[in-house]
Design a protein around this motif. Structure first.
Motif, PDB file in Angstrom:
ATOM      1  N   ARG A 167     -12.288  -1.055 -26.622  1.00  0.00           N
ATOM      2  CA  ARG A 167     -10.876  -1.432 -26.570  1.00  0.00           C
ATOM      3  C   ARG A 167     -10.498  -2.436 -27.657  1.00  0.00           C
ATOM      4  O   ARG A 167      -9.326  -2.569 -28.003  1.00  0.00           O
ATOM      5  N   SER A 168     -11.491  -3.110 -28.207  1.00  0.00           N
ATOM      6  CA  SER A 168     -11.194  -4.080 -29.270  1.00  0.00           C
ATOM      7  C   SER A 168     -10.996  -3.376 -30.620  1.00  0.00           C
ATOM      8  O   SER A 168     -10.701  -4.018 -31.620  1.00  0.00           O
ATOM      9  N   ILE A 169     -11.169  -2.044 -30.645  1.00  0.00           N
ATOM     10  CA  ILE A 169     -11.001  -1.303 -31.899  1.00  0.00           C
ATOM     11  C   ILE A 169      -9.567  -0.754 -31.922  1.00  0.00           C
ATOM     12  O   ILE A 169      -9.223   0.099 -31.104  1.00  0.00           O
ATOM     13  N   PRO A 170      -8.736  -1.243 -32.837  1.00  0.00           N
ATOM     14  CA  PRO A 170      -7.322  -0.858 -32.796  1.00  0.00           C
ATOM     15  C   PRO A 170      -7.080   0.640 -32.931  1.00  0.00           C
ATOM     16  O   PRO A 170      -6.132   1.170 -32.354  1.00  0.00           O
ATOM     17  N   SER A 171      -7.933   1.351 -33.671  1.00  0.00           N
ATOM     18  CA  SER A 171      -7.697   2.781 -33.885  1.00  0.00           C
ATOM     19  C   SER A 171      -8.052   3.642 -32.665  1.00  0.00           C
ATOM     20  O   SER A 171      -7.700   4.820 -32.621  1.00  0.00           O
ATOM     21  N   VAL A 172      -8.738   3.073 -31.695  1.00  0.00           N
ATOM     22  CA  VAL A 172      -9.070   3.852 -30.493  1.00  0.00           C
ATOM     23  C   VAL A 172      -7.860   3.852 -29.565  1.00  0.00           C
ATOM     24  O   VAL A 172      -7.514   2.842 -28.966  1.00  0.00           O
ATOM     25  N   GLU A 173      -7.212   5.019 -29.471  1.00  0.00           N
ATOM     26  CA  GLU A 173      -6.012   5.104 -28.633  1.00  0.00           C
ATOM     27  C   GLU A 173      -6.376   5.349 -27.178  1.00  0.00           C
ATOM     28  O   GLU A 173      -5.911   4.661 -26.291  1.00  0.00           O
ATOM     29  N   ILE A 174      -7.204   6.348 -26.948  1.00  0.00           N
ATOM     30  CA  ILE A 174      -7.562   6.657 -25.554  1.00  0.00           C
ATOM     31  C   ILE A 174      -9.074   6.699 -25.370  1.00  0.00           C
ATOM     32  O   ILE A 174      -9.834   6.992 -26.290  1.00  0.00           O
ATOM     33  N   ILE A 175      -9.459   6.368 -24.154  1.00  0.00           N
ATOM     34  CA  ILE A 175     -10.870   6.428 -23.773  1.00  0.00           C
ATOM     35  C   ILE A 175     -10.960   7.413 -22.615  1.00  0.00           C
ATOM     36  O   ILE A 175     -10.139   7.379 -21.696  1.00  0.00           O
ATOM     37  N   ARG A 176     -11.932   8.297 -22.711  1.00  0.00           N
ATOM     38  CA  ARG A 176     -12.174   9.225 -21.600  1.00  0.00           C
ATOM     39  C   ARG A 176     -13.602   8.997 -21.106  1.00  0.00           C
ATOM     40  O   ARG A 176     -14.516   8.802 -21.906  1.00  0.00           O
ATOM     41  N   ILE A 177     -13.778   9.080 -19.804  1.00  0.00           N
ATOM     42  CA  ILE A 177     -15.125   9.011 -19.242  1.00  0.00           C
ATOM     43  C   ILE A 177     -15.437  10.370 -18.631  1.00  0.00           C
ATOM     44  O   ILE A 177     -14.651  10.883 -17.824  1.00  0.00           O
ATOM     45  N   GLY A 178     -16.551  10.947 -19.036  1.00  0.00           N
ATOM     46  CA  GLY A 178     -17.017  12.196 -18.427  1.00  0.00           C
ATOM     47  C   GLY A 178     -18.057  11.822 -17.390  1.00  0.00           C
ATOM     48  O   GLY A 178     -19.086  11.228 -17.737  1.00  0.00           O
ATOM     49  N   THR A 179     -17.799  12.134 -16.138  1.00  0.00           N
ATOM     50  CA  THR A 179     -18.734  11.731 -15.084  1.00  0.00           C
ATOM     51  C   THR A 179     -18.767  12.739 -13.947  1.00  0.00           C
ATOM     52  O   THR A 179     -17.724  13.245 -13.522  1.00  0.00           O
ATOM     53  N   LEU A 193     -15.290  -1.098  -8.887  1.00  0.00           N
ATOM     54  CA  LEU A 193     -15.323  -0.270 -10.100  1.00  0.00           C
ATOM     55  C   LEU A 193     -13.906   0.186 -10.472  1.00  0.00           C
ATOM     56  O   LEU A 193     -13.519   0.123 -11.646  1.00  0.00           O
ATOM     57  N   ALA A 194     -13.160   0.630  -9.489  1.00  0.00           N
ATOM     58  CA  ALA A 194     -11.802   1.105  -9.770  1.00  0.00           C
ATOM     59  C   ALA A 194     -10.970  -0.020 -10.385  1.00  0.00           C
ATOM     60  O   ALA A 194     -10.222   0.188 -11.343  1.00  0.00           O
ATOM     61  N   LYS A 195     -11.156  -1.219  -9.875  1.00  0.00           N
ATOM     62  CA  LYS A 195     -10.415  -2.383 -10.373  1.00  0.00           C
ATOM     63  C   LYS A 195     -10.820  -2.720 -11.807  1.00  0.00           C
ATOM     64  O   LYS A 195      -9.994  -3.081 -12.643  1.00  0.00           O
ATOM     65  N   LEU A 196     -12.107  -2.552 -12.073  1.00  0.00           N
ATOM     66  CA  LEU A 196     -12.622  -2.827 -13.418  1.00  0.00           C
ATOM     67  C   LEU A 196     -12.075  -1.800 -14.427  1.00  0.00           C
ATOM     68  O   LEU A 196     -11.588  -2.164 -15.494  1.00  0.00           O
ATOM     69  N   LEU A 197     -12.121  -0.525 -14.054  1.00  0.00           N
ATOM     70  CA  LEU A 197     -11.712   0.533 -14.984  1.00  0.00           C
ATOM     71  C   LEU A 197     -10.238   0.413 -15.363  1.00  0.00           C
ATOM     72  O   LEU A 197      -9.846   0.689 -16.499  1.00  0.00           O
ATOM     73  N   LYS A 198      -9.473   0.001 -14.397  1.00  0.00           N
ATOM     74  CA  LYS A 198      -8.039  -0.181 -14.562  1.00  0.00           C
ATOM     75  C   LYS A 198      -7.651  -1.083 -15.737  1.00  0.00           C
ATOM     76  O   LYS A 198      -6.538  -0.999 -16.245  1.00  0.00           O
ATOM     77  N   LYS A 199      -8.566  -1.947 -16.125  1.00  0.00           N
ATOM     78  CA  LYS A 199      -8.256  -2.894 -17.207  1.00  0.00           C
ATOM     79  C   LYS A 199      -8.299  -2.241 -18.580  1.00  0.00           C
ATOM     80  O   LYS A 199      -8.002  -2.891 -19.577  1.00  0.00           O
ATOM     81  N   PHE A 200      -8.736  -0.987 -18.635  1.00  0.00           N
ATOM     82  CA  PHE A 200      -8.963  -0.387 -19.952  1.00  0.00           C
ATOM     83  C   PHE A 200      -8.037   0.782 -20.250  1.00  0.00           C
ATOM     84  O   PHE A 200      -8.329   1.616 -21.078  1.00  0.00           O
ATOM     85  N   HIS A 201      -6.904   0.811 -19.608  1.00  0.00           N
ATOM     86  CA  HIS A 201      -5.942   1.888 -19.840  1.00  0.00           C
ATOM     87  C   HIS A 201      -5.430   1.881 -21.276  1.00  0.00           C
ATOM     88  O   HIS A 201      -5.380   0.812 -21.880  1.00  0.00           O
ATOM     89  N   PRO A 202      -5.012   3.036 -21.789  1.00  0.00           N
ATOM     90  CA  PRO A 202      -5.075   4.364 -21.194  1.00  0.00           C
ATOM     91  C   PRO A 202      -6.505   4.925 -21.129  1.00  0.00           C
ATOM     92  O   PRO A 202      -7.139   5.164 -22.145  1.00  0.00           O
ATOM     93  N   LEU A 203      -6.944   5.100 -19.890  1.00  0.00           N
ATOM     94  CA  LEU A 203      -8.289   5.593 -19.620  1.00  0.00           C
ATOM     95  C   LEU A 203      -8.167   6.841 -18.739  1.00  0.00           C
ATOM     96  O   LEU A 203      -7.401   6.844 -17.774  1.00  0.00           O
ATOM     97  N   TYR A 204      -8.903   7.850 -19.102  1.00  0.00           N
ATOM     98  CA  TYR A 204      -8.874   9.127 -18.381  1.00  0.00           C
ATOM     99  C   TYR A 204     -10.276   9.415 -17.854  1.00  0.00           C
ATOM    100  O   TYR A 204     -11.259   9.062 -18.498  1.00  0.00           O
TER     101      TYR A 204
END
Ligand SMILES: *Cc1c(COP(=O)(O)O)cnc(C)c1O
Ligand code: SF4
Length: 348
Positions: A167-179, A193-204
């Protein structure tokens, strides 16, 4: 209540430790388990009704894995498309970043069967740092898919540290987790975990269900919890012989996913992965399934049927053929088999 780590710790990793209720073990399955690792966690084990059922086939080693002389260890050419270890840069604007070598079960059809769960998949703080540096120095990468193995088998702090750096990389627009964890170990989706993930939106999150019997109350709770954290959920399903290769099962699965707030994304034709040839179906099976869905049910319930091109050519959508002829008039059949016409626009 047992935590997810305890459930995972009690996983069955040897054929001879499967419960007696399944009867005697299949000839050669222990040999298969010594070549490709076995892990059936206690939650998933509890969903298996009997030997040979669709969940058993996904999780329990079979001698057929050793009899495959057709497929390739690395069909998608991932190793050669990795500029740094564990990062696959195939498409210009997005990368697949492997951050964990462990999974909650070791799926017998896994595309990274050559290394997942073994010492051949070496993930260290150094490989993770190298992946992050690569993403930082290639600003054309706007979409990072975190995968593995299963990223959600990392503990919360480790996962947070990776997400924070991305998230500290400005060019990274979205993060996706495959799980696959919402399906195979739903208790891992804790409120924390849900609360933690929420901090990194837009996260899919892209999860992976293959059979309606995997949609349990626990899996539903895990998905709803993630959805309530504002995370859009999608699903990739692999078309597997004996597991879900029929229209009724597939329709039930797609409807079940929508009910737990997961949007079907891809239906994958099985990759040509060494040790998985017995799971592959003809392309026509997938097309027939798609034909049975399109038009007959909600568009939301319809995944894109795709094949990942051997050699690393990328994902190619495959549709049933609706077009009868093209010209001044487009002639096609609709979902009911009725012939329809469309007059094409004259450009001159
Ligand atoms: C599947 C895949 C992606 C993502 O593809 P989408 O069609 O964007 O979901 C990215 N990189 C690699 C190497 C992949 O295999
Ligand atoms: S969860 Fe995914 S990566 Fe892990 S074994 Fe299954 S298919 Fe492979």
């Amino acid at each position: 209540m047992q935590g997810w780590r305890d459930i995972l710790k009690k996983s069955i990793i040897k054929i001879e430790d499967l419960p007696d209720r399944f009867g005697p073990s299949e000839e050669g399955s222990a040999r298969a388990a010594s070549v490709y690792p076995m892990r059936v966690n206690q939650y998933y084990l509890g969903l298996i009704q009997k030997k040979g059922d669709p969940l058993w086939l996904q999780a329990v080693p079979s001698v057929e894995e050793l009899q495959d002389e057709i497929c390739y260890p690395d069909p998608l050419n991932e190793e050669n498309l990795s500029p740094v270890p564990n990062l696959i840069h195939k498409y210009p604007d997005r990368v697949l970043f492997l951050v964990s070598s462990q999974c909650a079960i070791y799926c017998r059809f896994c595309t990274r069967k050559r290394k997942v769960g073994t010492s051949r998949m070496l993930i260290t703080p150094e490989t993770i740092a190298a992946g992050i540096n690569y993403i930082r120095s290639n600003p054309e990468i706007r979409d990072v898919l975190i995968s593995g193995g299963d990223p959600l088998l990392l503990d919360d702090d480790h996962l947070a540290s990776i997400l924070l750096r991305l998230r500290s990389i400005p060019s990274v627009e979205i993060i996706r987790i495959g799980t696959r964890v919402p399906c195979t170990l739903p208790m891992r989706i804790t409120l924390r975990l849900a609360k933690l993930l929420k901090k990194f939106h837009p996260l899919y999150i892209n999860t992976h269900f293959n059979h309606p019997a995997e949609i349990t109350p626990q899996a539903a709770q895990a998905c709803v919890r993630l959805a309530e954290a504002g995370i859009p959920l999608s699903c990739q399903t692999v078309l597997l012989r004996g597991v879900n290769d029929n229209p009724n099962i597939m329709r039930t699965l797609m409807h079940g996913l929508l009910r737990i707030r997961v949007r079907p994304y891809y239906l994958f034709q099985a990759d040509m992965t060494r040790g998985t040839n017995h799971f592959r179906t003809p392309i026509e099976t997938g097309r027939d399934i798609m034909r049975s869905l399109i038009g007959h049910t909600s568009g939301l319930a319809i995944p894109t049927y795709a094949l990942d091109a051997p050699g690393g050519g990328g994902k190619i959508p495959i549709l049933p053929n609706y077009i009868v002829s093209e010209g001044d008039q487009l002639v096609f059949t609709n979902y009911q088999g009725k012939t329809c016409f469309y007059d094409c626009v004259k450009t001159r």
